[in-house]
Design a protein around this motif. Structure first.
Motif, short mmCIF file in Angstrom:
data_model
loop_
_atom_site.label_atom_id
_atom_site.label_comp_id
_atom_site.label_asym_id
_atom_site.label_seq_id
_atom_site.Cartn_x
_atom_site.Cartn_y
_atom_site.Cartn_z
N GLY A 603 -31.28 -50.90 -48.12
CA GLY A 603 -30.81 -49.63 -47.58
C GLY A 603 -31.75 -49.06 -46.54
O GLY A 603 -31.33 -48.54 -45.50
N VAL A 604 -33.06 -49.14 -46.80
CA VAL A 604 -34.04 -48.63 -45.85
C VAL A 604 -33.94 -49.37 -44.53
O VAL A 604 -34.01 -48.77 -43.44
N PHE A 605 -33.77 -50.68 -44.61
CA PHE A 605 -33.70 -51.47 -43.38
C PHE A 605 -32.41 -51.17 -42.59
O PHE A 605 -32.41 -51.23 -41.36
N PHE A 606 -31.30 -50.89 -43.29
CA PHE A 606 -30.09 -50.51 -42.56
C PHE A 606 -30.36 -49.28 -41.70
O PHE A 606 -30.00 -49.23 -40.51
N LEU A 607 -30.96 -48.25 -42.29
CA LEU A 607 -31.25 -47.04 -41.53
C LEU A 607 -32.30 -47.28 -40.45
O LEU A 607 -32.19 -46.76 -39.33
N PHE A 608 -33.32 -48.08 -40.79
CA PHE A 608 -34.38 -48.34 -39.83
C PHE A 608 -33.85 -49.07 -38.60
O PHE A 608 -34.14 -48.70 -37.45
N VAL A 609 -33.04 -50.10 -38.81
CA VAL A 609 -32.49 -50.85 -37.67
C VAL A 609 -31.55 -49.96 -36.87
O VAL A 609 -31.53 -50.00 -35.63
N GLY A 610 -30.74 -49.12 -37.53
CA GLY A 610 -29.86 -48.20 -36.80
C GLY A 610 -30.64 -47.26 -35.91
O GLY A 610 -30.26 -47.00 -34.75
N ALA A 611 -31.74 -46.72 -36.44
CA ALA A 611 -32.58 -45.82 -35.66
C ALA A 611 -33.21 -46.54 -34.47
O ALA A 611 -33.29 -45.99 -33.36
N VAL A 612 -33.66 -47.78 -34.68
CA VAL A 612 -34.28 -48.54 -33.60
C VAL A 612 -33.27 -48.81 -32.49
O VAL A 612 -33.56 -48.64 -31.29
N VAL A 613 -32.06 -49.22 -32.86
CA VAL A 613 -31.04 -49.49 -31.85
C VAL A 613 -30.68 -48.21 -31.09
O VAL A 613 -30.48 -48.20 -29.88
N TRP A 614 -30.60 -47.07 -31.80
CA TRP A 614 -30.31 -45.79 -31.13
C TRP A 614 -31.39 -45.44 -30.11
O TRP A 614 -31.09 -45.03 -28.99
N ILE A 615 -32.64 -45.63 -30.47
CA ILE A 615 -33.74 -45.35 -29.54
C ILE A 615 -33.64 -46.23 -28.30
O ILE A 615 -33.80 -45.76 -27.16
N LEU A 616 -33.35 -47.52 -28.53
CA LEU A 616 -33.30 -48.45 -27.41
C LEU A 616 -32.09 -48.23 -26.51
O LEU A 616 -32.12 -48.54 -25.31
N GLU A 617 -30.96 -47.69 -27.07
CA GLU A 617 -29.72 -47.54 -26.31
C GLU A 617 -29.49 -46.12 -25.76
O GLU A 617 -28.65 -45.90 -24.88
N HIS A 618 -30.22 -45.13 -26.29
CA HIS A 618 -29.92 -43.73 -25.99
C HIS A 618 -29.99 -43.42 -24.50
O HIS A 618 -29.16 -42.66 -23.97
N ARG A 619 -30.88 -43.95 -23.75
CA ARG A 619 -31.08 -43.58 -22.35
C ARG A 619 -30.08 -44.22 -21.41
O ARG A 619 -29.91 -43.76 -20.28
N MET A 620 -29.44 -45.31 -21.86
CA MET A 620 -28.56 -46.01 -20.93
C MET A 620 -27.16 -46.26 -21.47
O MET A 620 -26.33 -46.84 -20.77
N ASN A 621 -26.88 -45.91 -22.70
CA ASN A 621 -25.57 -46.18 -23.30
C ASN A 621 -24.97 -44.83 -23.70
O ASN A 621 -25.48 -44.14 -24.59
N HIS A 622 -23.84 -44.45 -23.04
CA HIS A 622 -23.23 -43.15 -23.30
C HIS A 622 -22.68 -43.03 -24.71
O HIS A 622 -22.48 -41.92 -25.23
N GLU A 623 -22.43 -44.18 -25.40
CA GLU A 623 -21.92 -44.12 -26.78
C GLU A 623 -22.98 -43.63 -27.76
O GLU A 623 -22.66 -43.27 -28.89
N PHE A 624 -24.23 -43.66 -27.35
CA PHE A 624 -25.33 -43.21 -28.22
C PHE A 624 -25.90 -41.87 -27.75
O PHE A 624 -27.03 -41.53 -28.07
N ARG A 625 -25.09 -41.11 -26.94
CA ARG A 625 -25.52 -39.80 -26.48
C ARG A 625 -24.56 -38.73 -27.02
O ARG A 625 -23.49 -39.04 -27.53
N GLY A 626 -24.93 -37.50 -26.82
CA GLY A 626 -24.11 -36.39 -27.30
C GLY A 626 -24.96 -35.34 -27.99
O GLY A 626 -26.20 -35.33 -27.88
N SER A 627 -24.29 -34.53 -28.74
CA SER A 627 -25.01 -33.49 -29.48
C SER A 627 -25.84 -34.12 -30.59
O SER A 627 -25.55 -35.24 -31.04
N PRO A 628 -26.90 -33.43 -31.07
CA PRO A 628 -27.72 -33.98 -32.16
C PRO A 628 -26.90 -34.38 -33.36
O PRO A 628 -27.14 -35.40 -33.99
N ARG A 629 -25.90 -33.57 -33.74
CA ARG A 629 -25.07 -33.90 -34.90
C ARG A 629 -24.31 -35.19 -34.64
O ARG A 629 -24.19 -36.07 -35.49
N GLN A 630 -23.75 -35.30 -33.45
CA GLN A 630 -22.97 -36.50 -33.12
C GLN A 630 -23.86 -37.75 -33.08
O GLN A 630 -23.47 -38.81 -33.55
#
Length: 937
Positions: A603-630
């Protein structure tokens, strides 16, 4: 010592009436000694002239005296006056002759050759201080401490017996029969041989002694009895003049053929070496015999003496033996010691011994026995003399034995003997001459022992086995445990054999592979009402109550100390058997495939990998942008949707795709393993028991069942510290079943500890109602027990290995013990659960990949931010984004600024940096000037 002195005084009294006082050359009484050397000194020689040793020693002694008297450089004018006394091969007459010799005021005596006479006369010379130089008394018990004036000028039989023991060990024999003359020489020599063999884990199985004057009929009866014994290795230690008679009778009894081994001490070479030609019939008696001969170095002195032997006076034989060399060296030893004695101011004076007078002052006719006043000084000169003689280096050690003892090992064959090698106490058996060995480091290791090939009796080069079954018609008495439980292993047979079962078939099959017949009878051990004590059975074998024990005898450390076991024919070990119950399916069974640690880390690794992918994609992938809740919802959704490969968000960055590929591979492995484990849990019958293994059983206080007679009883008490009160003896198979069914609360047991072969049979008989729990916690095996050093144990071990290699051992096992096994498992949840131990490598790889991706990502962001700050981005931001003014001065940075910078899109950052770079090129001088004059606020 008192006994010998009493005998000496009795003999002296008997011959006192015949005593003739002799004239003494020298100074007697207490007169003052002149400074000049005496013209003549008296010495004596005492041995049997008409004997194999005497016929060689007499000419050698006379030659030595002549050589010394004719050499003015030795005694410088003093001559030796030799008196010969013949002991006539008689202990009584030899003692009388020795007493007469002592009455002639001799300063030293050469001899005797008889160890018995040496024992008696040594008491006399001790009192008279007359050194006794014996070239032939080899009895090891003529110790330097008890007889200080006895000086052995030949090699002690102590070393010869150790040479024999080394021969026995070299050829791999364990038992010998000693044939010897029952006097001091033979009896004490064989006693030392027994001690030497014991150090080699061998022994004298039978001592065959005969009197010195034994008749042919006596020897015949002796050898007939010897031939009925098991051992076929005979060590013969007798006098030279009677030894060939033994071989003659042995030849007539058929004891000089195949399978026999004869080892003769130095008496046999003494006979052969002193004979020019030996009757072919005599040589035929001793074909294949191994003999020891005193080793004497092949020096120029020896060769010169050999060349002049034929011209010696009083010579009776055309050749000589080693005793001629030792007697010659003995005279020269005395001469050199006398020379040093006189050089040191020594004188020849004698004094009366007042103890030879009775209380009334009346003489007993012993006035001729007088004390040599300076005997201790001469003895000291003898001990410290060091020279090279015919036999080699003459020097004594602290125990007054000649240093560097050595023997030639001979093999009689044809019309002569051939050299097999040498023995020394320096390096044992070797084919290298001792003179060369002494120049190298000592090495008595087994691998360094070598001899040339032997031609054995019967003209064969195949080494005899050294033992046979006795010819007295008595078969081996083999004890067989009379078992009550598990009769398939071994039990009573109503047929003619007396016993049957798996162990009996294995033993019979092994016996058939031996190259010789083994007659044997089975004797049941036990009363048939309960299993016998196997420890008592092994002890009885060690006490030779039985010739062997055949059965399911477990090989343990304590038992191997008292008996020899064969190679194990059955692997065994202790296991725990307990009642089990079937585990019913649980509504939470879907959680069982993983341990809680595995669930948590996944379970920890699922969340950890999700967070890592979000960090890597946030600046260039619009699907990982939006409001903090989103964005938070996106992280959780993306993380857990990868479990089913159903994530809809696309990754556009290179680092994000790399991390996702590795994570999907990990998820694939986890999913597959989970599916397999869950399938096993839901489909395979699961069993459990309140006892999980031997550790849990020991820590509890529940009763434990033990098979009657098993070694496990003492093992649990002594090794595992289980209280004896907890153990319950299981005498029958019904006891097993009843005790397990009742359990501890019903007066039964929690589990039974027994050996694996028995438990396999038990589970098969009970249709797998019970099961083993935990692993096998000891490793051992079953073997056949024999008395220590039994050669049959070695041969049977080889036969058992052959049975194993050709498959017969397995076929016998399948015949008696092969049954359907129990495949059900106990404690299945723990066995089927997957833990971190199986997956930590995958998580490690994935974690490292995520870490490296983040490091690279933040490095790139920091690099961009440093360029952004250095080029005055504050002005650009006010022009292009008036809605979010940023108030800062060039050169200052805040965490909020960094976060806002990271949150910008990648394309926007690149555009700003590009434009600022172009403006910087156009306005470079102005920018530099402003940069130098400005200061941070």
């Amino acid at each position: 010592m008192e006994g010998h002195m009493h005998m000496m005084r009795t003999i002296v009294f008997m011959i006192s009436c015949l005593w003739v006082p002799m004239e003494v050359i020298g100074i007697t009484g207490n007169a003052t000694a002149p400074s000049a050397r005496p013209r003549v000194v008296n010495i004596g020689a005492l041995f049997t002239l008409n004997s194999a040793i005497g016929r060689s020693a007499k000419p050698a002694i006379l030659a030595a005296v002549d050589d010394i008297n004719s050499d003015s450089s030795i005694l410088k004018g003093t001559k030796l006056n030799l008196t010969l006394q013949d002991t006539n091969c008689s202990g009584f007459l030899g003692t009388v002759e020795a007493m007469q010799l002592m009455g002639k005021d001799v300063i030293a005596a050469i001899g005797p050759q008889s160890s018995g006479i040496a024992h008696v006369i040594s008491h006399v010379v001790n009192e008279l201080h007359v050194p006794l130089l014996s070239f032939g008394a080899t009895d090891p018990t003529l110790s330097a401490l008890q007889y200080p004036y006895f000086l052995r000028t030949t090699t002690s039989d102590y070393f010869q017996m150790y040479a024999v023991a080394d021969l026995v060990e070299y050829f791999g024999w364990r038992e010998i029969v000693a044939i010897f003359v029952d006097d001091d020489y033979g009896r004490n020599g064989i006693s030392i041989l027994g001690d030497a063999l014991a150090k080699k884990r061998a022994k004298i199985s039978y001592k065959a002694a005969f009197t010195p004057g034994a008749t042919n009929n006596d020897i015949d009866s002796l050898l007939v009895g010897v031939n009925l014994k098991e051992s076929r290795v005979f060590v013969i230690h007798v006098n030279p003049d009677s030894g060939l008679t033994i071989f003659s009778i042995a030849k007539r009894l058929g004891m000089m053929g195949n399978g026999y081994v004869w080892i003769a001490t130095d008496w046999l070479p003494s006979v052969l070496d002193s004979s020019d030609t030996i009757n072919p019939d005599t040589m035929d008696l001793i074909q294949g015999v191994i003999a020891l001969r005193h080793h004497t170095s092949d020096s120029k002195l020896k060769k010169s003496f050999t060349a002049r032997w034929r011209n010696l006076k009083d010579k009776e034989t055309p050749k000589f033996n080693s005793y001629a060399l030792y007697s010659y060296d003995s005279v020269w030893l005395l001469a050199r010691a006398l020379d040093a004695f006189f050089d040191d101011g020594g004188t020849v004076t004698f004094s009366d011994d007042p103890r030879l007078q009775n209380s009334n002052g009346t003489l007993l006719g012993l006035n001729a026995l007088r004390i040599f006043d300076q005997g201790p000084k001469l003895l000291q000169k003898l001990i410290t003399t060091n020279f090279t003689g015919l036999t080699g280096k003459i020097q004594f050690d602290s125990e007054k034995n000649l240093i560097l003892p050595a023997y030639d090992v001979l093999n009689i064959g044809g019309t002569s003997s051939r050299l097999l090698g040498y023995w020394t106490n320096y390096s044992g058996l070797s084919t290298v001459p001792p003179e060369i060995l002494y120049t190298k480091p000592s090495n008595t290791s087994t691998s360094n022992q070598h001899l040339y090939d032997v031609i054995w009796p019967g003209e064969t080069v195949t080494k005899p086995r050294g033992w046979v079954f006795p010819n007295n018609g008595k078969p081996l008495q083999i004890a067989v445990p009379y078992r009550v439980t598990f009769a398939e292993v071994v039990t009573k047979d109503k047929g003619p054999g007396g016993a049957k079962g798996y162990c009996i078939d294995v033993f019979e099959a092994a016996i058939r592979l031996l190259p010789y017949a083994v007659p044997h009878d089975y004797i049941l051990y036990g009363d048939g009402r309960r299993n016998p004590s196997f420890s008592n059975l092994v002890y009885d074998v060690a006490q030779n109550k039985y010739d062997a024990a055949v059965g399911d005898i477990t090989i343990t450390t304590n038992r191997t100390r008292i008996v020899d076991f064969t190679q194990p024919f059955m692997e065994s070990g202790l296991v725990v058997v307990a009642p089990v119950r079937e585990i019913k399916s649980s509504p939470w069974a879907f959680l069982k495939p993983f341990t809680w640690q595995m669930w948590g880390l996944t379970g920890v690794f699922f969340l950890f990998v999700g967070a890592v992918v979000w960090i890597l994609e946030h600046r260039m992938n619009h699907e990982f942008r939006g409001s903090p809740r989103q964005q938070l919802i996106t992280i959780f959704w993306f993380s857990f949707s990868t479990m089913f490969f159903s994530h809809r968000e696309n990754t556009v960055s290179t680092l994000g795709r790399l991390v996702l590929i590795l994570w999907l591979f990990v998820v694939l492995i986890i999913n597959s393993s989970y599916t397999a484990s869950l399938t096993s849990i839901l489909t395979v019958q699961q069993l459990s028991s309140r006892v999980q293994g031997i550790d849990g059983l020991i820590s509890s206080t529940d009763p434990i069942g033990i098979q009657d007679g098993s070694f496990a009883y003492n093992y649990l008490i002594d090794e595992l510290n289980v209280a004896e009160s907890r153990l319950r003896i299981m005498k029958t198979l019904n006891d097993y079943i009843t005790a397990l069914q009742k359990g501890p609360s019903g007066g039964g047991v929690a589990a039974i500890v027994d050996e694996l072969p028995y438990i396999d049979l038990f589970l098969s008989i009970t249709k797998c109602t019970f099961r083993t729990v935990g692993p096998e916690f000891t490793k051992s095996g079953w073997g056949f027990a024999f008395p220590r050093d039994s050669p049959l144990a070695v041969d049977l071990s080889t036969a058992i290995l052959q049975l194993s290699e050709n498959g017969d051992l397995q076929r016998i096992h399948d015949k008696w013990l092969s049954h359907d096994g129990c495949s059900g498992q106990t404690n299945p949840m723990e066995e089927n659960q997957l833990s971190l131990k199986s997956f930590w490598g995958l998580f490690l790889i994935c974690g490292i990949a995520c870490f490296l991706a983040l490091v690279f990502f933040f490095y790139r962001v920091c690099w961009q931010y440093s360029r952004y700050s250095a080029e005055g981005e504050q002005h650009d931001i006010e022009e292009h984004e008036t809605a979010r003014p940023i108030r800062r001065s060039i050169g200052s940075t805040s965490f909020k600024d960094l976060i806002e910078f990271v949150d910008r899109k990648e394309a926007e950052i690149k555009e700003i940096l590009k434009r600022k770079s172009m403006e910087s090129k156009r306005h470079h001088p102005r920018h530099v000037s402003e940069g130098q004059s400005s200061s941070p606020t």
